[in-house]
Design an enzyme around this catalytic site. Structure first.
Site, PDB file in Angstrom:
ATOM      1  CE1 TYR A 141      -3.203  -2.796  -0.016  1.00  0.00           C
ATOM      2  CE2 TYR A 141      -3.938  -2.140   2.151  1.00  0.00           C
ATOM      3  CZ  TYR A 141      -4.063  -2.941   1.042  1.00  0.00           C
ATOM      4  OH  TYR A 141      -5.050  -3.892   1.001  1.00  0.00           O
ATOM      5  CE  LYS A 192       0.677 -17.703  -2.906  1.00  0.00           C
ATOM      6  NZ  LYS A 192      -0.168 -18.888  -2.759  1.00  0.00           N
ATOM      7  CG  ASP A 224      -2.772 -19.945  -0.904  1.00  0.00           C
ATOM      8  OD1 ASP A 224      -1.962 -19.812   0.049  1.00  0.00           O
ATOM      9  OD2 ASP A 224      -2.493 -20.609  -1.919  1.00  0.00           O
ATOM     10  CG  ASP A 248      -7.272  -4.113   3.864  1.00  0.00           C
ATOM     11  OD1 ASP A 248      -8.251  -4.027   4.623  1.00  0.00           O
ATOM     12  OD2 ASP A 248      -7.138  -3.429   2.838  1.00  0.00           O
ATOM     13  CG  ASP A 252     -12.626  -6.111   6.207  1.00  0.00           C
ATOM     14  OD1 ASP A 252     -12.137  -5.576   7.225  1.00  0.00           O
ATOM     15  OD2 ASP A 252     -13.216  -5.476   5.315  1.00  0.00           O
TER      16      ASP A 252
END
Ligand code: NAD
Length: 362
Positions: A141, A192, A224, A248, A252
């Site tokens: 980000y 990852k 994943d 992020d 959620d």
């Protein structure tokens, strides 16, 4: 020593829910002699209306001086057409970066009284108590170069950069391992590393940092698989620590395991215990001024503030228990109401928590 709390109620339902949290803080102070000083400041749309900036200098100074910040919510339709630089959300992002709040904590706790509010089966989520820790000030980000460019063949290309310095991984690693010591002493680092070099380094540094915490168990999971495990068997986790973007998304996902956005607190911390505490929900313009907003996420954010910035774990536990007691008594705001319960508004819900707290202390 007097502890200073900056209170930034913000916009929409912010002032309504923060008022209830401050009632709870007053009660804790009266019952325990906790020495706190509250100072109010403007942030978000309210600050823009008053000063032309969503984060006025005075508010930033207040945040910097304080031991902790309690925030309601910012934003709303009134300010949506403003230039990006002065939108209410910039106030929040500015506070996070100016205060160096690199570690975002989002507990996902399912109160047993609300088990039916989750979309998952009761046996999968009942008793759920996990902590998602997201790196907040670096990663994809923030990485550069970034942008959209036109290639020589005329086609456009969008690009971002996933970059982590060792020191940035190290500090969130320490943060996660320390938090785990206040819980079940297990950290799962999500990356990852099989595909992304930046997270290969993430994994290496996490392993190095964990050597200093032999009492905490460190495990690793690819993102994943972590997404799948969060909805398959979420109770296997204690603390999850991960990068900005993975966090992020996963936070959620985890918050929805618990069913209600009005129940979930959060904290954003620096490396020295200073933090900003806020409910995960927004300013809820659709219910603002109706007196029906759920104040529990903000009250539980106050509990986190007491635990992580003021080192008052006992007071934090009392507040969490008082919330549980109010729910046990069947008291519900409309967002968590189910048949047979007693539906109340924002103020009576705050009163119920204060009453339960007084009983707990007496
Ligand atoms: P929202 O979280 O404000 O509302 C989503 C839904 O949840 C709405 O139906 C709302 O009524 C309900 N809800 C939220 N909090 C509740 C509570 N405490 N009690 C009962 N119901 C509650 O999200 P949104 O509608 O997408 O955004 C509204 C505004 O809030 C926007 O301007 C957005 O930018 C801003 N926002 C701010 C923050 C923040 O301050 N941290 C976070 C998210 C959104």
């Amino acid at each position: 020593m007097t502890k200073k709390i900056a209170v930034l109620a913000g916009d929409g339902i912010g002032p309504e829910i923060v008022t209830e949290a401050l009632k709870v803080l007053d009660c804790v102070a009266a019952e325990t002699g906790l020495d706190v000083r509250i100072e109010h400041g403007l942030v978000g749309g309210a600050a823009y209306d008053a000063s032309g900036s969503p984060l006025p200098e005075a508010t930033l100074a207040l945040g910097k001086e304080a031991d902790a910040v309690l925030l309601g919510a910012v934003g709303g339709p009134k300010w949506e057409s403003l230039d990006h630089a002065v939108r209410p959300e910039r106030g929040l992002l500015g506070l996070r970066s100016e205060l160096g709040l690199f570690s975002n904590l989002r507990p996902a706790i399912l109160h047993p009284q609300l088990v039916d509010a989750s979309t998952l089966k009761a046996d999968v989520v009942s008793g759920l108590d996990i902590m998602i820790m997201r790196e907040l000030t670096s990663g994809i980000y923030f990485g550069t170069p970034r942008g959209i460019r036109e290639l020589s063949d005329g086609e456009r290309e969008g690009f971002n950069t996933l970059v982590y310095r060792e020191s940035e991984i190290r500090r969130i690693g320490h943060s996660a391992l320390r938090i785990a010591r206040k819980r079940d002493r297990r950290v799962c680092s999500v990356d990852k590393a099989n595909v992304l070099e930046a997270t290969e380094l993430w994994r290496e540094v996490m392993i190095e940092v964990a050597e200093q915490y032999p009492d905490v168990e460190l495990s690793h999971m690819y993102v994943d698989n972590a997404a799948m495990q969060l909805v398959r068997a979420p109770k296997q986790f204690d603390v999850i620590v991960t990068t900005n973007m993975f966090g992020d998304i996963l936070s959620d996902c985890a918050s929805m395991l618990t069913g209600s956005i009005g129940m979930l607190p959060s904290a954003s911390l620096d490396g020295n215990g200073k933090g900003m505490y806020e409910p995960i929900h927004g300013s809820a313009p659709d219910i603002t001024g109706r007196g029906c907003a759920n104040p529990l996420a903000t009250i539980l954010s106050l509990a986190m503030l007491l635990r992580y910035s003021l080192d008052e774990s006992d007071a934090a536990e009392h507040i969490e228990q008082a919330v549980a007691d109010a729910l046990d008594a069947g008291i519900r705001t409309p967002d968590i109401y189910s048949h047979g319960m007693k539906k109340v508004g924002t103020v009576p819900m705050g009163d119920a928590v204060v009453a339960a707290l007084r009983r707990a202390y007496s």
